[in-house]
Design a protein around this motif. Structure first.
Motif, PDB file in Angstrom:
ATOM      1  N   GLU A  85      34.251  25.710 -47.270  1.00  0.00           N
ATOM      2  CA  GLU A  85      35.643  25.305 -47.480  1.00  0.00           C
ATOM      3  C   GLU A  85      35.760  24.241 -48.560  1.00  0.00           C
ATOM      4  N   ILE A  86      34.804  23.330 -48.605  1.00  0.00           N
ATOM      5  CA  ILE A  86      34.857  22.238 -49.576  1.00  0.00           C
ATOM      6  C   ILE A  86      34.556  22.733 -50.986  1.00  0.00           C
ATOM      7  N   VAL A  87      33.608  23.649 -51.116  1.00  0.00           N
ATOM      8  CA  VAL A  87      33.230  24.135 -52.450  1.00  0.00           C
ATOM      9  C   VAL A  87      33.863  25.491 -52.757  1.00  0.00           C
ATOM     10  N   ASP A  88      35.026  25.749 -52.170  1.00  0.00           N
ATOM     11  CA  ASP A  88      35.661  27.052 -52.333  1.00  0.00           C
ATOM     12  C   ASP A  88      36.075  27.356 -53.766  1.00  0.00           C
ATOM     13  N   ARG A  89      36.093  26.353 -54.630  1.00  0.00           N
ATOM     14  CA  ARG A  89      36.419  26.599 -56.042  1.00  0.00           C
ATOM     15  C   ARG A  89      35.249  27.241 -56.785  1.00  0.00           C
ATOM     16  N   LEU A  90      34.059  27.181 -56.195  1.00  0.00           N
ATOM     17  CA  LEU A  90      32.882  27.769 -56.835  1.00  0.00           C
ATOM     18  C   LEU A  90      32.727  29.215 -56.394  1.00  0.00           C
ATOM     19  N   ASN A  91      32.496  30.098 -57.357  1.00  0.00           N
ATOM     20  CA  ASN A  91      32.210  31.485 -56.987  1.00  0.00           C
ATOM     21  C   ASN A  91      30.732  31.582 -56.604  1.00  0.00           C
ATOM     22  N   GLU A  92      30.311  32.752 -56.155  1.00  0.00           N
ATOM     23  CA  GLU A  92      28.929  32.928 -55.684  1.00  0.00           C
ATOM     24  C   GLU A  92      27.908  32.611 -56.767  1.00  0.00           C
ATOM     25  N   ASP A  93      28.201  33.010 -58.006  1.00  0.00           N
ATOM     26  CA  ASP A  93      27.270  32.719 -59.107  1.00  0.00           C
ATOM     27  C   ASP A  93      27.156  31.212 -59.331  1.00  0.00           C
TER      28      ASP A  93
END
Length: 158
Positions: free
Chosen positions: A132-140
């Motif tokens: 939830e906290i790093v939701d701005r990051l995509n899987e890559d």
């Protein structure tokens, strides 16, 4: 005398500069950790765990029979501080501490079934909170970040 005269800049917009700190990797890592840690701690508190006790339990689950000295090294903790956490986990019936038959000075640590289940449940909660906290990051981006952090960690460990 105005603020301009004494070298102070007008910060009426509320912005605080950090031209040096903002360029330091360690400082940015600390700031990111400070965003995640309270949420992780809250998730762990549901099972009366702290970050340090969860960390110990997790390593013990993944490494049955690990010696206390090895655990201290893995977590970069003083052995004297570790004993308190080990005692807590043992009192809660989350781990067993058994003397090593070939070396009576050493103890082998293993997780109980209850400890393994608790670790898995707590790990799922912490993973959800982090996601939830790093939701701005995509899987890559997440994979790349983890790879870079591992390189830094491995470089410092060697």
């Amino acid at each position: 005398m105005s603020n301009q005269d004494d070298g102070a800049e007008d910060r009426s917009n509320g912005e605080i500069k950090d031209t040096v700190l903002g360029s330091l990797i360690g400082y940015q890592l600390k700031r990111a950790y400070m965003q995640i840690q309270p949420h992780a701690q809250a998730a762990l508190a549901e099972d009366s765990l702290r970050v340090v006790s969860f960390s110990c339990l997790s390593i013990i689950v993944d490494n049955p029979g690990i010696a206390q000295s090895e655990l201290a090294t893995a977590l970069q903790m003083e052995r004297s501080n570790l004993v308190i956490v080990i005692d807590e986990l043992e009192e809660r019936d989350l781990i067993n501490r058994n003397k090593v038959p070939t070396d009576r000075r050493r103890y082998a640590l293993t997780a109980t079934l209850r400890g393994r289940h608790l670790r898995d449940r707590a790990a799922e909660r912490v993973s959800r909170v982090e996601a939830e906290i790093v939701d701005r990051l995509n899987e890559d981006d997440r994979a790349r970040l983890m790879s870079v952090l591992e390189k830094v960690r491995d470089r410092l460990a060697s």
